[in-house]
Scaffold this active site. Structure first.
Site, short mmCIF file in Angstrom:
data_model
loop_
_atom_site.label_atom_id
_atom_site.label_comp_id
_atom_site.label_asym_id
_atom_site.label_seq_id
_atom_site.Cartn_x
_atom_site.Cartn_y
_atom_site.Cartn_z
N ASP A 154 63.98 86.15 100.64
CA ASP A 154 64.16 86.74 101.96
C ASP A 154 63.25 86.02 102.94
O ASP A 154 62.49 85.12 102.57
CB ASP A 154 63.83 88.24 101.91
CG ASP A 154 64.73 89.05 102.83
OD1 ASP A 154 64.68 88.79 104.05
OD2 ASP A 154 65.49 89.89 102.34
N ARG A 163 53.18 104.01 96.01
CA ARG A 163 53.45 102.67 96.52
C ARG A 163 54.18 101.84 95.47
O ARG A 163 53.94 101.98 94.28
CB ARG A 163 52.15 101.95 96.90
CG ARG A 163 51.26 102.71 97.85
CD ARG A 163 49.90 102.05 97.99
NE ARG A 163 49.98 100.75 98.65
CZ ARG A 163 48.97 99.88 98.72
NH1 ARG A 163 47.82 100.14 98.14
NH2 ARG A 163 49.12 98.74 99.35
N HIS A 189 41.17 95.24 99.44
CA HIS A 189 42.38 95.94 99.87
C HIS A 189 42.62 97.19 98.99
O HIS A 189 42.89 98.28 99.50
CB HIS A 189 43.56 94.96 99.75
CG HIS A 189 44.92 95.57 99.89
ND1 HIS A 189 45.73 95.33 100.97
CD2 HIS A 189 45.64 96.38 99.06
CE1 HIS A 189 46.87 95.98 100.82
NE2 HIS A 189 46.85 96.62 99.67
#
Length: 263
Positions: free
Chosen positions: A207, A198, A185
């Site tokens: 959440d 980022r 990645h």
């Protein structure tokens, strides 16, 4: 010639600035909040009620001046960033990104925000919470890759927020298998490291998502290429939910946002 409403707007900002001149000496260490692990990040997106446009401009300016007072009051405890989504996102009009060492401080800020004269015209679209942490996989990456990651990324006028939820299989994988996929990645993302900033927030348990990814860039074409590249790696197959909602907007100072909403 300056309009009466704009003159009133400027006058109110000057008056409020004089009242709040002492806040700079109390301000929190913003750079530390934005870089340290163990800091809570809250993203609060709102749609401005249609009744707002029906107010006289002088009333809008007065309400927005009250908003400025609430934000400046809390900047002694937290870092607050603002974004204009209107015109780029159909989800919401404005977004607040809040960094605090205590989530209850972020909660109180949002409570006071919505209790303000301006806040009564805000309809909540989404409130997302995450926590910054030390990198889980980077310590095991090759040294050249770690050195590349240390290079600074450029900020930009555009901000994008994408929440992500992983599937159960991802969490059941051994650490070394996840680390290998995250190295792939990272290799796919490195060509865009300079032009796309980022920041990652861990949201599991705080959440409905597992991560909140925040991006800043001046080159949206590079950002799009980054996302397309990341969709090709093995780790992406474990994204049970990517976005929905995705927020895109422009970074604004408090006074810039106030001036836009006052129109």
């Amino acid at each position: 010639m300056m309009s009466r409403a704009r003159a009133l707007f400027i006058g109110l900002l000057v008056s409020l600035g004089m009242l709040l001149v002492g806040f700079d000496s109390w301000a929190v260490d913003r750079d530390k909040l934005l870089s340290d692990p163990g800091v809570y990040g809250t993203f609060a997106a709102y749609r401005v009620d249609a009744d707002w446009a029906r107010l006289e401009q002088s009333a809008r300016i007065a309400h927005l001046t009250a908003l400025k007072g609430v934000i400046e009051q809390y900047r002694e405890k937290m870092a607050i960033d603002l974004y204009l989504l209107r015109g780029l996102s159909d989800h919401a009009d404005i977004l607040f990104r809040v960094h605090a060492t205590e989530l209850k401080d972020s909660q109180q800020f949002l409570v006071d925000l919505q209790a303000s004269l301006f806040g009564k015209f805000l309809n909540t679209v989404a409130i997302l919470h995450g926590l910054t942490k030390k990198a889980n996989y980077v310590p095991g990456f090759p040294e050249p890759m770690k050195n590349d990651l240390k290079a600074p990324s450029e900020s930009g006028p555009y901000a994008i927020v994408i929440p992500i939820r992983k599937d159960a299989e991802w969490w059941s994988l051994a650490h070394d298998k996840r680390a290998a996929m995250m190295q792939e990645h990272t290799a796919a993302a490195l060509p865009y490291h300079k032009t796309v900033k980022r920041k990652l927030y861990h949201a599991t348990g705080l959440d409905d998502f597992d991560f909140i990814t925040y991006f800043e860039t001046a080159k949206l074409d590079d950002f799009q290429s980054l996302i397309l590249a990341l969709q090709q790696v093995k780790e992406a197959k474990h994204n049970r939910r990517f976005g929905n909602p995705t927020f895109i907007g422009t970074v604004k100072s408090l006074d810039q946002l106030i001036e836009t909403l006052a129109q």
